[in-house]
Structures are given as structure tokens and as C-alpha cells.
Design an enzyme around this catalytic site. Structure first.
Site, PDB file in Angstrom:
ATOM      1  N   HIS A 103       2.916   3.363  12.607  1.00 29.06           N
ATOM      2  CA  HIS A 103       2.151   4.534  13.088  1.00 29.06           C
ATOM      3  C   HIS A 103       2.877   5.289  14.214  1.00 29.06           C
ATOM      4  O   HIS A 103       2.300   6.175  14.830  1.00 29.06           O
ATOM      5  CB  HIS A 103       0.758   4.137  13.592  1.00 29.06           C
ATOM      6  CG  HIS A 103      -0.053   3.343  12.599  1.00 29.06           C
ATOM      7  ND1 HIS A 103      -1.372   3.028  12.798  1.00 29.06           N
ATOM      8  CD2 HIS A 103       0.261   2.803  11.388  1.00 29.06           C
ATOM      9  CE1 HIS A 103      -1.822   2.315  11.772  1.00 29.06           C
ATOM     10  NE2 HIS A 103      -0.831   2.169  10.900  1.00 29.06           N
TER      11      HIS A 103
ATOM     12  N   ASP B 274       5.639   0.967   7.520  1.00 31.69           N
ATOM     13  CA  ASP B 274       4.209   0.709   7.214  1.00 31.69           C
ATOM     14  C   ASP B 274       3.731   1.652   6.129  1.00 31.69           C
ATOM     15  O   ASP B 274       3.148   2.683   6.420  1.00 31.69           O
ATOM     16  CB  ASP B 274       3.401   0.860   8.503  1.00 31.69           C
ATOM     17  CG  ASP B 274       1.954   0.444   8.341  1.00 31.69           C
ATOM     18  OD1 ASP B 274       1.656  -0.246   7.348  1.00 31.69           O
ATOM     19  OD2 ASP B 274       1.128   0.818   9.178  1.00 31.69           O
TER      20      ASP B 274
ATOM     21  N   GLU C 245       3.939  -6.050   4.223  1.00 31.99           N
ATOM     22  CA  GLU C 245       3.790  -5.384   5.524  1.00 31.99           C
ATOM     23  C   GLU C 245       5.006  -5.775   6.361  1.00 31.99           C
ATOM     24  O   GLU C 245       5.569  -6.850   6.158  1.00 31.99           O
ATOM     25  CB  GLU C 245       2.510  -5.845   6.237  1.00 31.99           C
ATOM     26  CG  GLU C 245       1.209  -5.415   5.594  1.00 31.99           C
ATOM     27  CD  GLU C 245       0.839  -3.952   5.844  1.00 31.99           C
ATOM     28  OE1 GLU C 245       1.607  -3.234   6.519  1.00 31.99           O
ATOM     29  OE2 GLU C 245      -0.224  -3.539   5.341  1.00 31.99           O
TER      30      GLU C 245
ATOM     31  N   ASP D 277      -0.459   4.361   0.883  1.00 30.52           N
ATOM     32  CA  ASP D 277      -0.865   5.350   1.890  1.00 30.52           C
ATOM     33  C   ASP D 277      -0.239   5.048   3.250  1.00 30.52           C
ATOM     34  O   ASP D 277       0.148   3.917   3.549  1.00 30.52           O
ATOM     35  CB  ASP D 277      -2.392   5.412   2.012  1.00 30.52           C
ATOM     36  CG  ASP D 277      -3.007   4.097   2.478  1.00 30.52           C
ATOM     37  OD1 ASP D 277      -2.594   3.032   1.977  1.00 30.52           O
ATOM     38  OD2 ASP D 277      -3.887   4.135   3.355  1.00 30.52           O
TER      39      ASP D 277
ATOM     40  N   HIS E 207       0.826  -1.215   0.000  1.00 33.28           N
ATOM     41  CA  HIS E 207       0.000   0.000   0.000  1.00 33.28           C
ATOM     42  C   HIS E 207       0.856   1.259   0.000  1.00 33.28           C
ATOM     43  O   HIS E 207       1.943   1.290   0.576  1.00 33.28           O
ATOM     44  CB  HIS E 207      -1.030  -0.008   1.128  1.00 33.28           C
ATOM     45  CG  HIS E 207      -0.503  -0.017   2.530  1.00 33.28           C
ATOM     46  ND1 HIS E 207      -0.286   1.142   3.236  1.00 33.28           N
ATOM     47  CD2 HIS E 207      -0.182  -1.040   3.355  1.00 33.28           C
ATOM     48  CE1 HIS E 207       0.131   0.824   4.456  1.00 33.28           C
ATOM     49  NE2 HIS E 207       0.218  -0.490   4.552  1.00 33.28           N
TER      50      HIS E 207
ATOM     51  N   GLU F  31      -5.277   1.662   2.336  1.00 32.06           N
ATOM     52  CA  GLU F  31      -5.202   0.503   3.237  1.00 32.06           C
ATOM     53  C   GLU F  31      -5.423   0.932   4.680  1.00 32.06           C
ATOM     54  O   GLU F  31      -6.002   0.191   5.480  1.00 32.06           O
ATOM     55  CB  GLU F  31      -3.839  -0.186   3.096  1.00 32.06           C
ATOM     56  CG  GLU F  31      -3.766  -1.556   3.770  1.00 32.06           C
ATOM     57  CD  GLU F  31      -3.279  -1.528   5.216  1.00 32.06           C
ATOM     58  OE1 GLU F  31      -3.350  -2.565   5.875  1.00 32.06           O
ATOM     59  OE2 GLU F  31      -2.841  -0.444   5.701  1.00 32.06           O
ATOM     60  N   GLU F  32      -4.950   2.134   5.014  1.00 38.02           N
ATOM     61  CA  GLU F  32      -5.126   2.628   6.386  1.00 38.02           C
ATOM     62  C   GLU F  32      -6.540   3.198   6.588  1.00 38.02           C
ATOM     63  O   GLU F  32      -6.886   3.624   7.684  1.00 38.02           O
ATOM     64  CB  GLU F  32      -4.077   3.708   6.716  1.00 38.02           C
ATOM     65  CG  GLU F  32      -2.624   3.277   6.532  1.00 38.02           C
ATOM     66  CD  GLU F  32      -2.145   2.300   7.606  1.00 38.02           C
ATOM     67  OE1 GLU F  32      -2.937   1.940   8.483  1.00 38.02           O
ATOM     68  OE2 GLU F  32      -0.978   1.894   7.524  1.00 38.02           O
TER      69      GLU F  32
END
Lengths: 55, 351
Positions: free
Chosen positions: B322, B77, B134, B55, B53, B109-110
Site C-alpha cells: 500500500h 501486494d 502474499e 485487486d 489476489h 481481497e483488499e
């Protein structure tokens, strides 16, 4: 006691460490294991598995 | 990639950059209606999907290298894992090796997984293997994810004056009891946490004034389920609990399934997993760690629809997902590229 993070070079201060103790670098967050070499302590990236639940 | 800030909903610049880069690397590239970058190279079988991903969560982190570590939002991530897949795929075809790869760099994805859902709805290709990018360390492969049933319970009673609470059934107080009953009916402890069904109340809302006995309380319950369980089985059990309450007795309970995701597990002996185990032993010089994760990810949606053997792999420590100090180890990133190259070589050379 002062250590240097082997990953990012940050200074890590810790008191009364023991062999096998896990420290976390305050800058990059890597987990580091305290190892005893001769009569001095150093840090190496820890190989223990932390809880890893998903994305 | 780290220098192009791409929180969910703002992936366009990164998509353009990746499309240009992938074209230069020899891929045929398209950007679809929702902004996913889809790149293809090679021909014939095996057909392999690499999906990552673009984003990230919000929050700029200055891109900075300190010794072995590269800081930046998305480092683990999941721009690091996505970049590792791109480089490995490009090197595979630069060496004129076989098989075909579809590389999907998806959006959202987030968020609500708009990217993978659109890809699944429109992609006509079938795949022999799939790898989702991931972070899980260069020496780890995630072979299983739990599923999810997100329940909403609504408990309704008659409202009244809170100076006379003994005359009315309080929806908030009865919500505790309903919650306990649902938990007892649904929760199932197994030999480990992955194979267990866990129940976590995450949101509770009730009452409308400080002098009124509440007549409604809503509880959201996040139920995580092992791969052998279907989300609708959880709904059925919760509905049975709801039916044990009745409006005649002054308590009405409604249950809704807000979200459902099926879990998946690929065999430790599957060729895809064997290829990773062999590659990690060779490149990282250690025994691989096979993980069964207790959450879910985009791969759950893919496997539920396509049934393709799928694993999740990528460099980086997922504890930094995150996080304000998100960073990736550069040696580990480079190692993951080599592992992926080995995996591709193994899969495409096996008859």
C-alpha cells in the site's frame, strides 16, 4: 557522504554513518546496512527482520 | 500485470488478461460469477491450491524498472506473489510433473474478501495443501495468523443539560470505564505478541450537541486473538462485562460481534512447511524464516472452513504494501519462482 542504492540506483545522502547502521533508500524503500570495507563505507541490503504483522 | 491497473472492484481487465495467459500456458480456465479466475492443470494427488489476489489498493504508480527493482501498484501486494505462483505452476506442468494444481486469482481481497468467500462457497474440490500468495520475502514462510473479534460496544445513559453535568451519567465518560473493564477481561499477554490477545479501540462516536450531556457512545474494539481462541469466547467475556452494568443504575451496555475470523497455525514439521524449508535452503542458500503473523488474511477464511495445511508465501517486502513507492526486487521475484517450483516438485514426488 553519498551512496548509491545497490537495488534501484538512487542517490542516498547520509552524515556520520557508522558500521552496522541501517539506512532506508528514499526511492525504493529497501533497508540497507552500512558496511566498512577497508577504510571506506558501502551499503548492502540489510538482513535484519522488521516487524511484519500481516496483510 | 502491473500495467493493468486493478484496484478493488476493477479487476475485470486483469482477469481477462490472466485467463488468456493461463489458457496459453495449458490451464483449463474459467471466470466465475464474481470475477475470480480459476485455472486448473494436472491430475490426481496431491491436489494443491495456489491462491492470490488480483485487486490492489487505489493509487496508480508508474510501472518503471530501475536496476534490480520494478515499481508499480501491486508489485508486492500481491501481483508479484501471484505471478510467481503462475510461473512456477506452469513450469511444473511443462516439465510433465505430477499432481494437480488449482490456481485461484481472486477479487476483493483488499475489500470484503468477496472473492475468496465465493470461491469457498462454490468450489467442490478438496485440497491436500494450499499456498496463499502474499509478500514475505523469498526466504520467508508465514505459517500462522492470528484471528479477530471485532466488537461494538454501545453505552446508553440519560441525556440532560450540560450546564448540570452532576445530575446525569455521561455516556462518553462511562464509555472509558466500560472500555477499561472490557480490556481487563479480554486482553491476555503471552510469551510473545502472536500468542497474546490484543485489544485496540479503533473508533469512538458519541454526543450529538455541544450543550447536551451525551446519552449514547459507541466504541469499536479490534481484538486480535491467537489460533487457540475462538471469537465467540471474546464476545462472551465482553457480554459478562456488559451485564455488570444495568439500566436500573442508569447505564445500559450492549455488545455486538461485528466480524469474526478464526486464527490458524500449521506445524513447523508439516510436510508443506518442510518442503518450503528445504526449497529455501537450496535456492536462497540460507535458513528460512518461519513467521507467525499478528494480523489475518484470506488464508484464515480458507483454513477455518477447509482445515487444509496452508502457508502464505511470496516475494517482496510487505512494508511496501500500500506504499506510494511499492516495488519488488526482480532477483528476489525470480528466486521465489524457483522456490515454488522446488516445493511443487517435493510435494508431488513424495509418496
Amino acid at each position: 557522504m553519498k551512496f548509491t542504492c545497490p537495488e534501484c540506483g538512487a542517490e542516498i545522502e547520509a552524515e556520520d554513518v557508522i558500521e552496522g547502521e541501517i539506512l532506508t533508500c528514499p526511492d525504493c524503500g529497501v533497508e540497507l546496512e552500512v558496511v566498512l570495507e577497508g577504510d571506506s563505507y558501502s551499503l548492502k541490503p540489510a538482513e535484519k527482520e522488521a516487524e511484519d504483522w500481516g496483510e | 500485470m502491473l500495467k493493468i491497473y486493478s484496484p478493488t472492484g476493477q479487476e475485470e481487465k486483469l482477469a481477462s488478461f490472466l485467463a488468456e495467459t493461463l489458457k496459453k500456458l495449458g490451464f483449463s480456465v474459467e471466470i466465475d460469477e464474481v470475477g475470480n479466475v480459476i485455472a486448473r492443470a494436472g491430475r490426481g494427488h496431491p491436489r494443491i491450491l495456489f491462491c492470490g489476489h488480483m485487486d490492489t489498493v487505489e493509487g496508480v504508480i508508474p510501472v518503471e524498472r530501475r536496476r534490480n527493482v520494478l515499481f508499480g501498484r501491486g508489485a508486492v501486494d500481491a501481483k508479484g506473489p501471484l505471478a510467481a505462483m503462475i510461473v512456477a505452476a506452469a513450469r511444473h506442468f511443462a516439465e510433465r510433473r505430477g499432481g494437480s494444481i488449482t490456481l485461484a486469482a481472486v477479487v476483493d481481497e483488499e475489500g470484503r474478501s468477496k472473492g475468496i468467500k465465493h470461491f469457498l462457497a462454490h468450489c467442490k474440490e478438496t485440497f491436500d495443501y494450499a499456498v496463499f500468495g502474499e509478500p514475505g520475502r523469498a526466504y520467508g514462510v508465514s505459517i500462522a495468523y492470528r484471528g479477530r473479534a471485532l466488537l461494538k460496544l454501545t453505552i446508553r445513559t440519560e441525556e440532560g443539560h450540560s450546564a448540570a453535568p452532576h445530575l446525569f451519567k455521561n455516556a462518553i465518560e462511562h464509555a472509558y470505564k466500560v472500555l477499561e473493564d472490557v480490556k481487563e477481561a479480554v486482553e491476555a499477554k503471552a510469551e510473545d505478541y502472536f500468542h497474546s490477545t490484543s485489544v485496540c479501540p479503533t473508533i469512538i462516536k458519541g454526543g450529538k450537541a455541544d450543550n447536551v450531556v451525551p446519552g449514547e457512545c459507541q466504541v469499536i474494539i479490534d481484538v486480535r486473538i491467537p489460533p487457540n481462541m475462538e471469537p465467540h469466547q471474546i464476545l462472551k467475556k465482553a457480554k459478562r462485562v456488559a451485564e455488570s452494568y444495568s439500566a436500573e443504575e442508569g447505564i445500559e451496555v450492549q455488545v455486538k460481534l461485528l466480524d469474526s475470523i478464526k486464527g490458524f497455525e500449521v506445524s513447523e514439521k508439516a510436510p508443506l512447511v518442510e518442503a518450503f524449508k528445504k526449497a529455501i535452503r537450496k535456492i536462497a542458500g540460507r535458513e528460512p524464516i518461519l513467521r507467525r503473523k499478528t494480523a489475518s488474511c484470506d488464508a484464515n477464511l480458507f483454513v477455518a472452513e477447509r482445515k487444509t495445511p496452508t502457508v502464505v508465501y511470496g516475494p517482496g517486502n510487505s512494508k511496501l504494501d500500500h506504499a506510494p513507492n511499492e516495488n519488488i526486487s526482480i532477483p528476489e521475484y525470480l528466486q521465489a519462482i524457483k522456490v515454488l517450483e522446488e516445493v511443487l516438485q517435493e510435494l508431488t514426488s513424495t509418496p
